[in-house]
Design a protein around this motif. Sequence first.
Motif, PDB file in Angstrom:
ATOM      1  N   ILE A 156      18.760   9.978  15.653  1.00 35.62           N
ATOM      2  CA  ILE A 156      18.513   9.577  17.041  1.00 35.62           C
ATOM      3  C   ILE A 156      19.502  10.300  17.951  1.00 35.62           C
ATOM      4  N   SER A 157      20.768  10.365  17.515  1.00 28.78           N
ATOM      5  CA  SER A 157      21.815  10.962  18.343  1.00 28.78           C
ATOM      6  C   SER A 157      22.924  11.532  17.470  1.00 28.78           C
ATOM      7  N   LYS A 158      23.501  12.636  17.940  1.00 31.57           N
ATOM      8  CA  LYS A 158      24.658  13.246  17.279  1.00 31.57           C
ATOM      9  C   LYS A 158      25.930  13.007  18.090  1.00 31.57           C
ATOM     10  N   ALA A 159      25.854  12.149  19.085  1.00 29.97           N
ATOM     11  CA  ALA A 159      26.959  11.942  20.028  1.00 29.97           C
ATOM     12  C   ALA A 159      27.727  10.650  19.766  1.00 29.97           C
ATOM     13  N   PHE A 160      27.946  10.311  18.501  1.00 31.13           N
ATOM     14  CA  PHE A 160      28.666   9.086  18.166  1.00 31.13           C
ATOM     15  C   PHE A 160      30.009   9.417  17.544  1.00 31.13           C
ATOM     16  N   GLN A 161      30.889   8.425  17.559  1.00 31.30           N
ATOM     17  CA  GLN A 161      32.226   8.563  16.994  1.00 31.30           C
ATOM     18  C   GLN A 161      32.349   7.610  15.808  1.00 31.30           C
ATOM     19  N   GLY A 162      32.804   8.137  14.677  1.00 28.90           N
ATOM     20  CA  GLY A 162      33.042   7.321  13.494  1.00 28.90           C
ATOM     21  C   GLY A 162      34.533   7.110  13.299  1.00 28.90           C
ATOM     22  N   ARG A 163      34.905   6.563  12.173  1.00 29.66           N
ATOM     23  CA  ARG A 163      36.325   6.356  11.863  1.00 29.66           C
ATOM     24  C   ARG A 163      37.053   7.679  11.677  1.00 29.66           C
ATOM     25  N   HIS A 164      36.330   8.685  11.173  1.00 27.68           N
ATOM     26  CA  HIS A 164      36.947   9.963  10.814  1.00 27.68           C
ATOM     27  C   HIS A 164      36.413  11.132  11.645  1.00 27.68           C
TER      28      HIS A 164
END
Length: 106
Positions: A26-34
Amino acid sequence: MDELVGPRLYSCYKCRNNVSLHDDIISKAFQGRHGRAFLFTHVMNIVVGAKEDRTLMTGLHTVADVLCGDCNEVLGWKYERAYEPTQKYKEGKFILEKSKIVKENW
Protein backbone atom coordinates in the motif's frame (compact mmCIF):
# COMPACT_ATOMS: atom_id res chain seq x y z
CA MET A 1 7.51 -12.00 -19.97
CA ASP A 2 6.29 -11.45 -16.37
CA GLU A 3 4.25 -14.66 -16.58
CA LEU A 4 7.42 -16.65 -17.26
CA VAL A 5 9.27 -15.22 -14.26
CA GLY A 6 6.42 -15.33 -11.75
CA PRO A 7 5.20 -12.73 -9.31
CA ARG A 8 7.58 -10.33 -7.61
CA LEU A 9 7.85 -11.44 -4.00
CA TYR A 10 9.38 -10.39 -0.73
CA SER A 11 11.03 -13.04 1.44
CA CYS A 12 12.48 -13.23 4.94
CA TYR A 13 16.07 -11.97 4.77
CA LYS A 14 17.23 -14.76 7.07
CA CYS A 15 15.71 -17.94 5.59
CA ARG A 16 14.16 -16.80 2.26
CA ASN A 17 10.63 -17.87 3.22
CA ASN A 18 8.19 -16.03 0.90
CA VAL A 19 6.20 -13.56 3.00
CA SER A 20 4.42 -11.16 0.61
CA LEU A 21 3.70 -10.12 -2.95
CA HIS A 22 4.95 -6.80 -4.30
CA ASP A 23 1.40 -6.10 -5.52
CA ASP A 24 0.17 -6.08 -1.90
CA ILE A 25 2.17 -2.96 -0.96
CA ILE A 26 0.00 0.00 0.00
CA SER A 27 2.82 2.38 0.96
CA LYS A 28 6.61 2.49 1.18
CA ALA A 29 6.56 5.61 3.37
CA PHE A 30 6.49 4.00 6.82
CA GLN A 31 9.01 3.87 9.64
CA GLY A 32 9.84 0.64 11.47
CA ARG A 33 12.02 -0.06 14.49
CA HIS A 34 15.09 -0.43 12.28
CA GLY A 35 14.44 2.12 9.51
CA ARG A 36 12.12 2.20 6.51
CA ALA A 37 9.13 -0.11 6.37
CA PHE A 38 6.36 -1.01 3.93
CA LEU A 39 2.62 -1.26 4.61
CA PHE A 40 1.04 -4.39 3.10
CA THR A 41 -2.57 -5.48 2.70
CA HIS A 42 -1.68 -9.18 2.95
CA VAL A 43 1.25 -11.31 4.09
CA MET A 44 1.75 -15.09 4.02
CA ASN A 45 3.77 -17.80 5.74
CA ILE A 46 3.95 -15.81 8.96
CA VAL A 47 2.98 -16.18 12.61
CA VAL A 48 1.16 -13.36 14.41
CA GLY A 49 2.21 -12.84 18.02
CA ALA A 50 0.26 -11.60 21.01
CA LYS A 51 -1.59 -8.29 20.84
CA GLU A 52 -0.22 -5.35 22.81
CA ASP A 53 -0.75 -1.60 22.96
CA ARG A 54 2.17 0.46 21.63
CA THR A 55 2.60 4.17 21.21
CA LEU A 56 3.95 4.64 17.69
CA MET A 57 4.79 7.80 15.75
CA THR A 58 1.12 8.16 14.77
CA GLY A 59 -0.34 7.53 18.23
CA LEU A 60 -1.58 4.59 20.27
CA HIS A 61 -2.25 1.33 18.41
CA THR A 62 -2.94 -2.27 19.35
CA VAL A 63 -0.40 -4.29 17.36
CA ALA A 64 0.96 -7.83 17.19
CA ASP A 65 4.45 -8.79 16.06
CA VAL A 66 4.71 -10.61 12.73
CA LEU A 67 7.24 -13.43 12.69
CA CYS A 68 8.56 -15.50 9.80
CA GLY A 69 6.68 -18.80 9.72
CA ASP A 70 9.92 -20.74 9.14
CA CYS A 71 12.66 -19.16 11.28
CA ASN A 72 10.57 -17.02 13.72
CA GLU A 73 12.49 -13.82 12.91
CA VAL A 74 10.43 -10.72 13.79
CA LEU A 75 9.72 -9.02 10.44
CA GLY A 76 7.32 -6.28 11.56
CA TRP A 77 3.85 -6.05 13.04
CA LYS A 78 0.13 -6.20 12.31
CA TYR A 79 -2.14 -3.29 13.15
CA GLU A 80 -5.03 -4.76 15.13
CA ARG A 81 -6.58 -1.48 16.29
CA ALA A 82 -5.98 2.21 15.74
CA TYR A 83 -7.32 4.58 18.38
CA GLU A 84 -7.09 7.76 16.29
CA PRO A 85 -9.85 8.12 13.66
CA THR A 86 -7.34 9.22 11.00
CA GLN A 87 -5.34 5.98 11.51
CA LYS A 88 -8.24 3.50 11.16
CA TYR A 89 -7.18 2.64 7.58
CA LYS A 90 -4.22 0.69 9.06
CA GLU A 91 -6.38 -1.81 10.95
CA GLY A 92 -5.83 -5.36 9.69
CA LYS A 93 -2.78 -4.31 7.66
CA PHE A 94 0.86 -5.31 8.09
CA ILE A 95 4.19 -3.52 8.44
CA LEU A 96 7.27 -5.35 7.15
CA GLU A 97 10.62 -3.70 7.78
CA LYS A 98 12.71 -3.18 4.67
CA SER A 99 15.84 -4.45 6.45
CA LYS A 100 14.08 -7.75 7.28
CA ILE A 101 12.87 -8.67 3.76
CA VAL A 102 14.54 -9.30 0.42
CA LYS A 103 13.25 -9.17 -3.15
CA GLU A 104 12.65 -12.39 -5.11
CA ASN A 105 11.91 -12.71 -8.89
CA TRP A 106 12.85 -9.12 -9.76
